[in-house]
Design an enzyme around this catalytic site. Structure first.
Site, PDB file in Angstrom:
ATOM      1  N   TYR A 162       0.852  -1.181   0.000  1.00 22.26           N
ATOM      2  CA  TYR A 162       0.000   0.000   0.000  1.00 22.26           C
ATOM      3  C   TYR A 162       0.893   1.237   0.000  1.00 22.26           C
ATOM      4  O   TYR A 162       0.805   2.131   0.854  1.00 22.26           O
ATOM      5  CB  TYR A 162      -0.985   0.015   1.180  1.00 22.26           C
ATOM      6  CG  TYR A 162      -2.283   0.686   0.791  1.00 22.26           C
ATOM      7  CD1 TYR A 162      -3.155   0.069  -0.097  1.00 22.26           C
ATOM      8  CD2 TYR A 162      -2.625   1.940   1.272  1.00 22.26           C
ATOM      9  CE1 TYR A 162      -4.333   0.686  -0.488  1.00 22.26           C
ATOM     10  CE2 TYR A 162      -3.801   2.561   0.886  1.00 22.26           C
ATOM     11  CZ  TYR A 162      -4.652   1.920   0.002  1.00 22.26           C
ATOM     12  OH  TYR A 162      -5.812   2.539  -0.378  1.00 22.26           O
ATOM     13  N   HIS A 172       7.244   5.643   0.961  1.00 18.65           N
ATOM     14  CA  HIS A 172       7.939   4.467   0.414  1.00 18.65           C
ATOM     15  C   HIS A 172       8.703   4.842  -0.853  1.00 18.65           C
ATOM     16  O   HIS A 172       9.816   4.373  -1.080  1.00 18.65           O
ATOM     17  CB  HIS A 172       6.933   3.359   0.063  1.00 18.65           C
ATOM     18  CG  HIS A 172       6.156   2.843   1.230  1.00 18.65           C
ATOM     19  ND1 HIS A 172       4.815   3.080   1.389  1.00 18.65           N
ATOM     20  CD2 HIS A 172       6.535   2.086   2.285  1.00 18.65           C
ATOM     21  CE1 HIS A 172       4.389   2.493   2.493  1.00 18.65           C
ATOM     22  NE2 HIS A 172       5.405   1.890   3.060  1.00 18.65           N
ATOM     23  N   ARG A 220      -1.813   3.790   7.095  1.00 16.80           N
ATOM     24  CA  ARG A 220      -2.968   3.796   8.004  1.00 16.80           C
ATOM     25  C   ARG A 220      -3.759   5.102   7.933  1.00 16.80           C
ATOM     26  O   ARG A 220      -4.867   5.162   8.473  1.00 16.80           O
ATOM     27  CB  ARG A 220      -2.514   3.505   9.441  1.00 16.80           C
ATOM     28  CG  ARG A 220      -2.056   2.065   9.638  1.00 16.80           C
ATOM     29  CD  ARG A 220      -1.870   1.710  11.101  1.00 16.80           C
ATOM     30  NE  ARG A 220      -1.704   0.275  11.292  1.00 16.80           N
ATOM     31  CZ  ARG A 220      -0.535  -0.339  11.405  1.00 16.80           C
ATOM     32  NH1 ARG A 220       0.591   0.354  11.354  1.00 16.80           N
ATOM     33  NH2 ARG A 220      -0.479  -1.660  11.567  1.00 16.80           N
TER      34      ARG A 220
END
Ligand code: PAF
Length: 281
Positions: A32, A37, A187
């Site tokens: 995700y 990232h 999240r």
């Protein structure tokens, strides 16, 4: 760019690269993927000939009442982001590729894992250390990249690498934030619009800590009280912890001296978010 799920396929690809004398970087993720990232992958691509991104929601780092089942997953979007960032291989194992049904070997750590996130997530770092050790053995990279947002995780992995003699350079990368300051996190997608607005209180609290320390405040309890008051001013926020710890040992400090990590974990509604700032002293 290839996507493989078997350990044997990763090993054979890396062996091939090694035969050609190429260096290898690893970016461990739970998928995700977001801009945070992407910044890790871009750095890995800049510093290595070949880059492996592992994309695996690691079941053993979730506690019994945590969000393993609802943790967001989107392999197609992850593949697009990895490809655009220049990664060469995604390792996307199934849980059974990583953990045999009679798996019973874990990497555990004391001291560094007992405070902060370890208090409310007592088995979390055992799961992280175990899966990261496995990824290190499988990929055998020259370098591995982790975000500073998970500052305790980064400290734990650095210590594990030192203690267990992994010949891998660990690179910590800066937190990537939304425009309003909220640290990027998979999240964040759990937040409804009202919670999303409230969540900015985490970054407000750590920026406040940074500015107090930059202006000369050296009493940790003064900094912590200001952070707590900032978070408590937001009705949707519930503090899990607000701590000032030595940035290497993760032990609480009273004075701001040397590198100190001011870290928070806060529930916004049901979603637990973390943020931090390191003050070099
Ligand atoms: O930071 C994460 O996403 C995970 O904890 C990691 C390091 C990929 C291990 O599952």
């Amino acid at each position: 760019m290839n996507i493989v799920s078997s350990v044997a396929d990763v090993r054979s690809q890396v062996k091939d690269w090694r035969r050609q004398g190429l260096s290898v970087g690893l970016v461990p993720t739970m998928g995700y993927l977001h801009e945070g990232h992407k910044s890790l992958i871009l750095r890995a691509v800049a510093e290595n000939d070949r880059v492996v991104v592992s994309d695996f929601v690691n079941p053993i780092q979730f506690g019994p009442n945590e969000d393993l089942d609802s943790y967001p997953r989107d392999l197609d979007a992850d593949a697009r982001l990895c490809e655009a960032a220049g990664a060469h291989l995604i390792f996307h194992p199934r849980p059974e590729d990583m953990y045999a049904s009679d798996f019973c070997t874990f990497v555990d750590m004391s001291h560094l894992t007992e405070g902060l996130c370890g208090k409310t997530r007592p088995t979390h770092f055992r799961g992280v250390c175990t899966v990261v050790s496995k990824l290190f053995h499988i990929v055998a990279p020259d370098r591995a990249y982790f975000g500073q947002k998970d500052a305790q995780q980064l400290a734990v992995i650095r210590r594990m690498v030192r203690d267990l003699n992994f010949d891998i350079e660990i690179i910590g990368c800066p937190i990537v934030r939304e425009e309003d300051g909220l640290a990027k996190s998979s999240r964040n997608t759990y937040l409804n619009p009202e919670e999303r607005k409230a969540a900015v209180v985490l970054s407000r609290a750590v920026f406040l800590a940074r500015s107090l320390m930059e202006r000369g405040e050296r009493n940790a309890s003064v900094v912590l009280a200001a952070m707590r008051a900032c978070i408590e001013s937001e009705p949707l926020a519930r503090i899990d912890y607000v701590e000032a710890v030595d940035a290497v040992s993760m032990q609480p400090v009273e004075r701001i001296q040397g590198p100190v990590l001011c870290a928070v974990a806060v529930y916004i509604g049901k979603t637990r978010l973390i943020d931090n700032v390191t003050f070099e002293g």
